[in-house]
Structures are given as C-alpha cells and as structure tokens.
Design a protein around this motif. Structure first.
Motif, PDB file in Angstrom:
ATOM      1  N   PRO A   1       0.850  -1.193   0.000  1.00 28.76           N
ATOM      2  CA  PRO A   1       0.000   0.000   0.000  1.00 28.76           C
ATOM      3  C   PRO A   1       0.885   1.243   0.000  1.00 28.76           C
ATOM      4  O   PRO A   1       1.737   1.398   0.879  1.00 28.76           O
ATOM      5  N   VAL A   2       0.723   2.095  -0.990  1.00 31.65           N
ATOM      6  CA  VAL A   2       1.506   3.336  -1.000  1.00 31.65           C
ATOM      7  C   VAL A   2       0.568   4.519  -1.163  1.00 31.65           C
ATOM      8  O   VAL A   2      -0.509   4.403  -1.727  1.00 31.65           O
ATOM      9  N   LYS A   3       1.022   5.660  -0.640  1.00 33.42           N
ATOM     10  CA  LYS A   3       0.229   6.893  -0.735  1.00 33.42           C
ATOM     11  C   LYS A   3       0.442   7.514  -2.100  1.00 33.42           C
ATOM     12  O   LYS A   3       1.573   7.733  -2.521  1.00 33.42           O
TER      13      LYS A   3
ATOM     14  N   PRO B   1      -2.522   0.247  -4.269  1.00 35.72           N
ATOM     15  CA  PRO B   1      -1.579  -0.866  -4.191  1.00 35.72           C
ATOM     16  C   PRO B   1      -0.465  -0.726  -5.229  1.00 35.72           C
ATOM     17  O   PRO B   1      -0.738  -0.476  -6.399  1.00 35.72           O
ATOM     18  N   LEU B   2       0.796  -0.855  -4.760  1.00 32.48           N
ATOM     19  CA  LEU B   2       1.917  -0.912  -5.691  1.00 32.48           C
ATOM     20  C   LEU B   2       2.189  -2.391  -5.949  1.00 32.48           C
ATOM     21  O   LEU B   2       2.575  -3.121  -5.032  1.00 32.48           O
ATOM     22  N   LYS B   3       1.964  -2.811  -7.189  1.00 32.68           N
ATOM     23  CA  LYS B   3       2.077  -4.245  -7.476  1.00 32.68           C
ATOM     24  C   LYS B   3       3.538  -4.593  -7.750  1.00 32.68           C
ATOM     25  O   LYS B   3       3.965  -4.676  -8.896  1.00 32.68           O
ATOM     26  N   ALA B   4       4.289  -4.775  -6.655  1.00 35.00           N
ATOM     27  CA  ALA B   4       5.720  -5.040  -6.795  1.00 35.00           C
ATOM     28  C   ALA B   4       5.954  -6.433  -7.390  1.00 35.00           C
ATOM     29  O   ALA B   4       6.864  -6.628  -8.186  1.00 35.00           O
ATOM     30  N   VAL B   5       5.136  -7.402  -6.970  1.00 39.01           N
ATOM     31  CA  VAL B   5       5.209  -8.758  -7.520  1.00 39.01           C
ATOM     32  C   VAL B   5       3.781  -9.167  -7.848  1.00 39.01           C
ATOM     33  O   VAL B   5       2.896  -9.079  -6.992  1.00 39.01           O
TER      34      VAL B   5
ATOM     35  N   GLY C   1      16.438  -9.161 -14.117  1.00 36.74           N
ATOM     36  CA  GLY C   1      15.469  -8.129 -14.446  1.00 36.74           C
ATOM     37  C   GLY C   1      16.066  -6.795 -14.076  1.00 36.74           C
ATOM     38  O   GLY C   1      16.997  -6.742 -13.264  1.00 36.74           O
ATOM     39  N   GLU C   2      15.506  -5.738 -14.671  1.00 41.58           N
ATOM     40  CA  GLU C   2      16.040  -4.410 -14.376  1.00 41.58           C
ATOM     41  C   GLU C   2      15.800  -4.063 -12.918  1.00 41.58           C
ATOM     42  O   GLU C   2      14.915  -4.627 -12.273  1.00 41.58           O
ATOM     43  N   SER C   3      16.570  -3.093 -12.435  1.00 42.53           N
ATOM     44  CA  SER C   3      16.416  -2.641 -11.066  1.00 42.53           C
ATOM     45  C   SER C   3      14.994  -2.103 -10.859  1.00 42.53           C
ATOM     46  O   SER C   3      14.483  -1.368 -11.690  1.00 42.53           O
ATOM     47  N   GLY C   4      14.352  -2.515  -9.776  1.00 41.34           N
ATOM     48  CA  GLY C   4      12.998  -2.047  -9.484  1.00 41.34           C
ATOM     49  C   GLY C   4      11.906  -2.942 -10.023  1.00 41.34           C
ATOM     50  O   GLY C   4      10.729  -2.647  -9.871  1.00 41.34           O
ATOM     51  N   CYS C   5      12.268  -4.081 -10.637  1.00 43.23           N
ATOM     52  CA  CYS C   5      11.228  -4.921 -11.232  1.00 43.23           C
ATOM     53  C   CYS C   5      10.638  -5.885 -10.207  1.00 43.23           C
ATOM     54  O   CYS C   5       9.702  -6.620 -10.517  1.00 43.23           O
ATOM     55  N   GLY C   6      11.179  -5.903  -8.980  1.00 43.20           N
ATOM     56  CA  GLY C   6      10.566  -6.715  -7.929  1.00 43.20           C
ATOM     57  C   GLY C   6      11.338  -7.962  -7.535  1.00 43.20           C
ATOM     58  O   GLY C   6      10.798  -8.822  -6.840  1.00 43.20           O
ATOM     59  N   LYS C   7      12.601  -8.064  -7.933  1.00 43.40           N
ATOM     60  CA  LYS C   7      13.383  -9.262  -7.618  1.00 43.40           C
ATOM     61  C   LYS C   7      13.581  -9.409  -6.112  1.00 43.40           C
ATOM     62  O   LYS C   7      13.339 -10.480  -5.536  1.00 43.40           O
ATOM     63  N   THR C   8      14.015  -8.322  -5.476  1.00 48.61           N
ATOM     64  CA  THR C   8      14.232  -8.360  -4.033  1.00 48.61           C
ATOM     65  C   THR C   8      12.933  -8.709  -3.317  1.00 48.61           C
ATOM     66  O   THR C   8      12.923  -9.506  -2.373  1.00 48.61           O
ATOM     67  N   THR C   9      11.845  -8.128  -3.786  1.00 49.42           N
ATOM     68  CA  THR C   9      10.554  -8.384  -3.149  1.00 49.42           C
ATOM     69  C   THR C   9      10.179  -9.866  -3.251  1.00 49.42           C
ATOM     70  O   THR C   9       9.656 -10.433  -2.286  1.00 49.42           O
ATOM     71  N   VAL C  10      10.448 -10.492  -4.399  1.00 50.19           N
ATOM     72  CA  VAL C  10      10.184 -11.931  -4.526  1.00 50.19           C
ATOM     73  C   VAL C  10      10.950 -12.691  -3.447  1.00 50.19           C
ATOM     74  O   VAL C  10      10.379 -13.499  -2.697  1.00 50.19           O
TER      75      VAL C  10
ATOM     76  N   LEU D   1       9.617 -12.458   4.944  1.00 51.65           N
ATOM     77  CA  LEU D   1      10.019 -11.236   5.633  1.00 51.65           C
ATOM     78  C   LEU D   1       8.956 -10.179   5.384  1.00 51.65           C
ATOM     79  O   LEU D   1       8.831  -9.217   6.126  1.00 51.65           O
ATOM     80  N   TYR D   2       8.209 -10.355   4.289  1.00 47.98           N
ATOM     81  CA  TYR D   2       7.011  -9.566   4.038  1.00 47.98           C
ATOM     82  C   TYR D   2       5.840 -10.536   4.034  1.00 47.98           C
ATOM     83  O   TYR D   2       5.991 -11.676   3.617  1.00 47.98           O
ATOM     84  N   GLN D   3       4.686 -10.066   4.485  1.00 44.37           N
ATOM     85  CA  GLN D   3       3.489 -10.899   4.434  1.00 44.37           C
ATOM     86  C   GLN D   3       2.956 -10.890   2.993  1.00 44.37           C
ATOM     87  O   GLN D   3       2.643  -9.829   2.459  1.00 44.37           O
TER      88      GLN D   3
ATOM     89  N   SER E   1       5.968   3.236 -14.532  1.00 45.28           N
ATOM     90  CA  SER E   1       5.902   3.174 -13.073  1.00 45.28           C
ATOM     91  C   SER E   1       5.037   1.986 -12.660  1.00 45.28           C
ATOM     92  O   SER E   1       4.016   1.708 -13.301  1.00 45.28           O
ATOM     93  N   PRO E   2       5.425   1.261 -11.627  1.00 48.76           N
ATOM     94  CA  PRO E   2       4.600   0.125 -11.187  1.00 48.76           C
ATOM     95  C   PRO E   2       3.220   0.576 -10.713  1.00 48.76           C
ATOM     96  O   PRO E   2       2.328  -0.253 -10.525  1.00 48.76           O
ATOM     97  N   LEU E   3       3.041   1.884 -10.512  1.00 48.53           N
ATOM     98  CA  LEU E   3       1.713   2.375 -10.135  1.00 48.53           C
ATOM     99  C   LEU E   3       0.833   2.595 -11.361  1.00 48.53           C
ATOM    100  O   LEU E   3      -0.372   2.720 -11.255  1.00 48.53           O
TER     101      LEU E   3
HETATM  102  N1  LIG Z   1       8.528  -2.056   1.475  1.00 44.51           N
HETATM  103  C1  LIG Z   1       8.107  -1.477   0.333  1.00 44.51           C
HETATM  104  N2  LIG Z   1       7.065  -0.623   0.346  1.00 44.51           N
HETATM  105  C2  LIG Z   1       6.619  -0.034  -0.805  1.00 44.51           C
HETATM  106  N3  LIG Z   1       7.149  -0.268  -2.005  1.00 44.51           N
HETATM  107  C3  LIG Z   1       8.183  -1.122  -2.100  1.00 44.51           C
HETATM  108  C4  LIG Z   1       8.724  -1.774  -0.936  1.00 44.51           C
HETATM  109  N4  LIG Z   1       9.761  -2.563  -1.320  1.00 44.51           N
HETATM  110  C5  LIG Z   1       9.850  -2.421  -2.659  1.00 44.51           C
HETATM  111  N5  LIG Z   1       8.923  -1.552  -3.126  1.00 44.51           N
HETATM  112  C6  LIG Z   1       8.697  -1.194  -4.528  1.00 44.51           C
HETATM  113  O1  LIG Z   1       8.547  -2.390  -5.245  1.00 44.51           O
HETATM  114  C7  LIG Z   1       9.201  -2.336  -6.486  1.00 44.51           C
HETATM  115  C8  LIG Z   1      10.191  -3.484  -6.613  1.00 44.51           C
HETATM  116  O2  LIG Z   1      11.255  -3.275  -5.736  1.00 44.51           O
HETATM  117  P1  LIG Z   1      12.434  -4.322  -5.533  1.00 44.51           P
HETATM  118  O3  LIG Z   1      11.848  -5.648  -5.230  1.00 44.51           O
HETATM  119  O4  LIG Z   1      13.385  -3.773  -4.540  1.00 44.51           O
HETATM  120  O5  LIG Z   1      13.115  -4.348  -6.975  1.00 44.51           O
HETATM  121  P2  LIG Z   1      14.526  -4.954  -7.400  1.00 44.51           P
HETATM  122  O6  LIG Z   1      15.080  -5.745  -6.282  1.00 44.51           O
HETATM  123  O7  LIG Z   1      14.213  -5.778  -8.616  1.00 44.51           O
HETATM  124  O8  LIG Z   1      15.385  -3.801  -7.768  1.00 44.51           O
HETATM  125  C9  LIG Z   1       9.858  -0.980  -6.572  1.00 44.51           C
HETATM  126  O9  LIG Z   1       9.025  -0.133  -7.343  1.00 44.51           O
HETATM  127  C10 LIG Z   1       9.897  -0.517  -5.147  1.00 44.51           C
HETATM  128  O10 LIG Z   1       9.779   0.876  -5.088  1.00 44.51           O
END
Ligand SMILES: Nc1ncnc2c1ncn2[C@@H]1O[C@H](COP(=O)(O)OP(=O)(O)O)[C@@H](O)[C@H]1O
Ligand code: SF4
Ligand SMILES: [Mg+2]
Lengths: 352, 325
Positions: B17-19, B26-30, B47-56, B63-65, B283-285
């Motif tokens: 959830p982002v403002k 909702p920011l659909k990170a994954v 994938g490019e930076s910001g595509c959601g790899k870390t989030t996966v 670590l995230y619900q 933008s993911p938004l």
């Molecule tokens: N805790 C968070 N709250 C809100 N947005 C997030 C959070 N973590 C990541 N994002 C957003 O999710 C998207 C994917 O981020 P991230 O998984 O870090 O990408 P990557 O690792 O591929 O560079 C980005 O647009 C980032 O801004």
C-alpha cells in the motif's frame, strides 16, 4: 631510470634513480600476507572517545565542568557561611571586603573567611549563594533532562518500532503537545500549584525548592519530551531501514532481542548527544523563569533568581549581576560545546 | 519430508500500500509469479532494477506478508492464501536463509564478526557450550575464507568483499538447505565478484544447497545458474534452462536484454543484431493494460494491449509469457 622520477626538493619519496631494478626481489606470500594485517581493533565507543579526546573545545569543556562540579560539591564544606546565613553588619560588601566588625575580629587575631564575591543587601555571603545557585540550576537541568529522556525514549521507540497506525496516532498527539505554549503553561501551573500544593509539601525538601519548581518539572515532563520522542522515533525508523534488522528477522531473532541488540545500540549516540544538549536548555529555561520570579522559593537561590535580585542595585553593585550571569554562561556554553563534541565524535559521517 | 522440489511458488502476489496523493493505492511489486526450484539447483532471477526481484526473495522468506499465492518449501506449505494456511516461520528459519545485497547495511556496526555469525547459533540454540559456539564460528569463518583471527573485529573494519563473506557465513550458520542470494556481488569490485561467485558454487557442491540467485546482470547469472528466470515490472516473462535461454530467447524482453550483453567473439557480435530498448520502464503504479512489456515491445499488437499473455510451456519446460508465436 626516468629523469622525471627524480626526487622533488622536499619530497619524502625515495629517490628511485639510486636503485637498480636488479636490487629488488619479489615479495614472498608470507610478506604479502603481512600487508593484509589490519589496524588495531577498536570498538565504536572507544573510537568515538578517541575522537572526543582530540577535540580541544570539548576537552576544555570537560575540564571546566569538572572544576565547576568540584567547587559546587566541596565549597559548602570549606566555606563557613550558609546560603541563608545573615551575618550582622556585613551587608553590601564588595568582593574581598571586610565589614568593620570583621576587621576588629581580624585585629584581635581571629581568622575571618573572606567574602570572595562580597555580600548581598541582607549580609549573606554572595559566593556561597552563587555556588548554591549553580547547584540548583545544574540539578534542575540534569533531572529535567533525565525525565525528558525517559519519557521521550519510551514513547519514541514504541512509536517508531511499531510504525503504521499506532505511530500515526502517537505522532499526532506529539504534534498537539508541540503546539501548546510552554511558557504560558508553566506560569499558569505555577500559579495554580502555588495555591493548592503549598500546604501539602510543607516541611519536606520540596518546600525548599518551592511549588514553582514542581510546576517546572511537571511542564518538562508533560511538554518537553516531545522533541526527544520525535528524535528517537526518527532514529529508529532510519535504523529499521537497515538490512541488518531484516537479516535478524530472517535468522529468526525475536522482536525483543532485535530491539535490544540491533536497534537501541545504534540509537545510543543520538541519545547521549541529545541528553547532553538538553541539560543546558533546561538550565536556561530554569534561569529564565527564576529571573521572571517564577523559580525557586527564597531564600534558596538559583542563578536566575540571583541575577533577578541583582537588578535592584545594578549601578552600585554590578558584580552581583555579573557573577551569576557569568556562571550561567559558563555552564551552558561548556555543556553545549561538550554536546557538539560528542555529536562530532559519535557521528561517523561527519568525522570521515 | 522430501519432494521433487525444494521450493514451489504459485501465483505469488505482493502489493504494497503506497500513498498516491490522498489515496492509498496498491503498488504491485510482484504480480502473479510462479516458479519452482529443485534440490541442489540454482535458479537465476534477472530483471532491471525495481522490477521486484528483491521483493520476490523477501516475500518467499516471509520477511514480508504475501498478498496472496502459495509457497511450498520442501513439501511443507508455508503460505496458502486460498486455504488460509500461514505457518509460524521460526522452524523454517533454520532451513531458508538470505544473503543481502548491501554488504554495508546488512551487518550491524555495533557487533563483532563473532557475534554477527554467532547470532543464528544463539537464536536457535545450536551449541551446548561456549567453546562449541566459538569453534563453530571459527569453522564458518574459515569456510567462507575469512581469517579466523579477525573474529573479535567489527564489521566496519573489513572490505566490501570480506563483509559479504561475513554475511554468507551468517546465512550458513544454521546449515540451511536453501539460500536466497539477493544480488550478492553487484556491490562488489569486478575483481572480487568472480571469487565470491565461485565460492557460492563451491559451497553448493559441498553442502548440496539450492539457490535463488538474483542479479541484474545476465553474465553473472549465466555462470552460476542451472535455469534462469526473467522478470519485468513484477511479472515473470520467461523461464528456461540457462543455455536454452541464452541461445534461444523467445520473449522480446529477454532478446533485448541479451543483445545488451557484450559478446566476446567479434564475429558473432557483428552477425547479431542489437535490439535497442526504447522508452522507460513504466511506473509500477501505472501498469500498462495487458502485457506489461507492450509499451516497449516492437512486436506489440492490439491483443497485447487487451489481454495479459498466459505463461505457457513452449517445450522442455521453456516457459514464456508472450502472444507472439
Ligand atoms: N517495502 C516497500 N514498500 C513499498 N514499495 C516497495 C517496498 N519494497 C519495494 N517496493 C517497490 O517495489 C518495487 C520493486 O522493488 P524491488 O523488489 O526492490 O526491486 P529490485 O530488487 O528488482 O530492484 C519498486 O518499485 C519498489 O519501489
Ligand atoms: S505479449 Fe505482445 S507486447 Fe508482450 S512481449 Fe509479447 S509481443 Fe510484446
Ligand atoms: Mg533489489
């Protein structure tokens, strides 16, 4: 060897042209390994203290504060006058002056302790009054800061760590408190408490300090912690961003252990610095209120009330204003410089 | 319990959830990602930076619900939004670990190396005496190529590569089966990257580890991965065996990524046509309708704008999400 490599006039570089390439031999693995040996291990705290020791202003402040503390603690034991003792016939003396009766005593061979700062209009030794004034001011400053620290730290760390809606509500409360006029509240509380509390505290130590001081502490406890709470919350929010907090969670570390081992130790420097800077601010508020006549109850002096009393005879006895004013300046300045020094020592970003 | 896969992820979604102005959106990170990893296998995730790899990586380690989806680890369901399964992760923390991207912020500056590596041992009570704890820490330090004499030092006294090794030792302390490596070398010097990647490979052989190896650099991933998955804007674009993906990329996005990789052989380089990606990542938004890649895809058709392409098998487990046959 290249001519251009020749030693510059004052350079400490080795003149390479003196050597032959054949004279050099390759470093053995053993020698290479020795290059990797790291510097002396230091903890963050030790490192900060080393940096603090290198800061001349901070060290000077520590020396000044230590001397002041020694005087404040031991002067009343050495000097035979009390802060409320009125010595007959010795009113309005300039520093180091003796009254006629005291001169007679000296002529008789008795020893009379000199009035280092003279006496006030009632004949009380002014030096001991300034010493007690500094005691009260420092004491109020330190206790008020501890109060602020305790409340602010608890509130700030809960708000920062829990985050989300809890944080939102807690911070709105802080905003509201922040917007209250503190001086007005102190004055109102002082008046109300003076009416209601005076009979209750009679005969206790609190009576000596007076209801005004209680009002001051209450207001500090109610209002002044918000700055500290905001600061600690901000700090915790930043620390929470660090991946080591996530790593701890990934390992399975409990919340309590995470706060204890990972979050609070990393806030410590901010806490120390802010408390060090909070003390002079509290002293200043106390002095300011005492100067307005809202401070400690007579005859207990504080630096502010001494300065206020001195206004009456300012032209004839300017030293009565100068001594307490100078003491306030010295304490506040030394504490501020020490706080700044601590910040520089603890903040690795500024020192690198 | 053992099964064919060490990890299975199905339709995983992570919306933050982002403002956005006054509204929370909702920011659909994954968004709807599925993949699986076999025991002893490395799945590269690029994938490019910001595509959601870390989030996966973080979501599957819980670590995230997760917003929704299903995560199965070694036969045990950890999370299943449909059947409302949401297990306590504590016992699984011993089996799944993570190596973080930033070797600086991932180590607590107030702790010694010994305490950093020892923390997982403390938390899971993996020793019976102080001496055993110490021995285990020394052994771990030696495993990752750190000088055991430096155990009492603070993390800030080490170089980036050494710090990353400390992070690896911390992950290994619980003797996990599976490790998420989140761009573990991208913050390091190129000269050190190879050393650390090789160490990951050695550790895998010695301990039979499985990796989800995240990187934004295809070359690093190609070297270490058995299979490679390509992500774009929170969606999975293509998954295939490493060689298959490099030689025969099907998805237009993968093709453009590969054409950006420098080719060592000049002869091949001349023959290959470079596909230059135009435009910015949306933008993911403001996710495009239909296929997320369509704003930059040269094969985009009307169908691509209308419908999301399904993630289908094009033979031998080469999965692609694209309408273009
Ligand atoms: N805790 C968070 N709250 C809100 N947005 C997030 C959070 N973590 C990541 N994002 C957003 O999710 C998207 C994917 O981020 P991230 O998984 O870090 O990408 P990557 O690792 O591929 O560079 C980005 O647009 C980032 O801004
Ligand atoms: S589905 Fe359409 S827009 Fe998306 S990658 Fe394939 S061809 Fe391009
Ligand atoms: Mg990332």
């Amino acid at each position: 060897m290249n001519e251009n490599l020749k030693k510059a006039p004052f350079s400490a570089q080795i003149n390479l042209s003196k050597f032959n390439m054949q004279d050099f031999e390759k470093a053995t693995d053993e020698e290479k390994r020795q290059q990797e040996v790291m510097g002396e291990s230091t903890t963050f705290f030790k490192d900060s203290m080393r940096r603090l020791r290198k800061n001349p202003l901070a060290m000077l402040s520590i020396v000044i504060l230590a001397l002041l503390l020694l005087v404040i603690i031991f002067a009343p034991l050495v000097i035979p006058y009390g802060y409320a003792d009125i010595v007959k016939g010795t009113a309005n003396l300039h520093p180091m002056e003796y009254s006629t009766s005291e001169l007679k005593q000296i002529a008789n061979g008795e020893s009379v302790f000199p009035h280092l700062f003279g006496t006030d209009s009632l004949g009380r030794d002014y030096f001991i009054r300034v010493v007690y004034g500094a005691r009260v001011s420092l004491g109020v400053g330190i206790f008020a800061s501890i109060l602020v620290l305790a409340i602010g730290m608890l509130y700030g760390s809960i708000s920062g760590y829990l985050g989300g809606k809890v944080d939102l509500v807690m911070m709105r409360i802080v905003d509201i408190i922040y917007s209250l006029p503190d001086m007005l509240l102190i004055i109102l509380l002082a008046v109300v408490l003076n009416e209601t509390l005076t009979p209750l505290i009679e005969g206790t130590i609190l009576a000596k300090l007076g209801t005004n001081m209680i009002a001051l502490f209450i207001v500090f406890g109610l209002l002044y912690w918000v700055g500290m709470a905001r600061l600690i919350r901000g700090q915790i929010l930043t620390i929470k961003q660090n991946e080591y907090v996530l790593a701890a969670q990934c390992i399975g570390t409990s919340t309590a252990r995470t706060i204890r081992r990972h979050i609070l130790p990393n806030c410590l420097s901010v806490i120390i610095i802010t408390t060090a800077l909070q003390i002079p601010s509290a002293i200043f508020t106390e002095s300011y209120l005492s100067f307005l006549g809202l401070g400690v109850s007579a005859p207990m002096p504080s630096l502010g009330s001494l300065a206020n009393d001195a206004r009456a005879g300012m032209m004839t006895y300017p030293e009565r204003l100068l001594f307490p004013a100078f003491a306030i300046c010295l304490i506040v300045l030394a504490l501020n410089l020490l706080g700044d020094g601590l910040r520089d020592a603890f903040d690795p970003k500024l020192s690198k | 319990m053992s099964s064919e896969y060490i990890l299975e992820v199905e339709h995983l979604k992570q919306y933050f959830p982002v403002k956005n102005g006054f509204r929370t959106v909702p920011l659909k990170a994954v968004d709807d990602i599925s993949f699986s990893i076999k025991p002893g296998e490395t799945l590269g995730l690029v994938g490019e930076s910001g595509c959601g790899k870390t989030t996966v990586g973080r979501t599957l380690l819980r670590l995230y619900q997760p917003t929704s989806g299903r995560i199965v680890f070694d036969g045990d369901v950890l999370f299943d939004s449909e059947n409302k399964i949401d297990v306590k992760m504590q016992p699984y923390r011993k089996q799944m670990q993570m190596v973080f991207q930033d070797p600086y912020s991932s180590l607590n500056p107030r702790m010694t190396v010994e305490d950093i590596i020892g923390e997982p041992l403390d938390v899971h009570k993996l020793y019976s005496s102080k001496g055993e704890r110490h021995d285990k820490i020394i052994e771990l330090m030696e495993t990752v190529g750190l000088n055991a004499e430096h155990a009492t030092r603070y993390a800030h006294e080490f170089s980036g590569g050494q710090r990353q090794r400390i992070g690896i030792a911390r992950a290994l302390a619980v003797d996990p089966k599976f490790i998420v490596c989140d761009e573990p070398v991208s913050a390091l010097d190129v000269s050190i990257q190879a050393q650390v990647v090789n160490m990951f490979e050695d550790l895998q052989k010695q301990r039979g580890l499985s990796y989800l190896f995240i990187a934004h650099d295809l070359l690093v991933v190609q070297h270490i991965s058995d299979r490679i998955a390509v992500m774009y804007l929170g969606h999975m674009m293509e998954i295939a065996e490493s060689d298959e993906l490099m030689d025969n990329p099907i998805h237009p996005y993968t093709q453009s990524l590969l054409s950006a990789v420098p080719i060592p052989d000049p002869e091949t380089a001349r023959k290959s046509q470079r596909i230059i990606l135009e435009g910015d990542v949306p933008s993911p938004l403001k996710m495009p309708s239909g296929c997320p890649f369509r704003t930059r895809c040269r094969y985009a058709t009307e169908q691509c704008a209308r419908e999301m392409p399904p993630f289908t098998d094009r033979g031998n487990g080469h999965m692609v999400a694209c309408w273009n046959k």
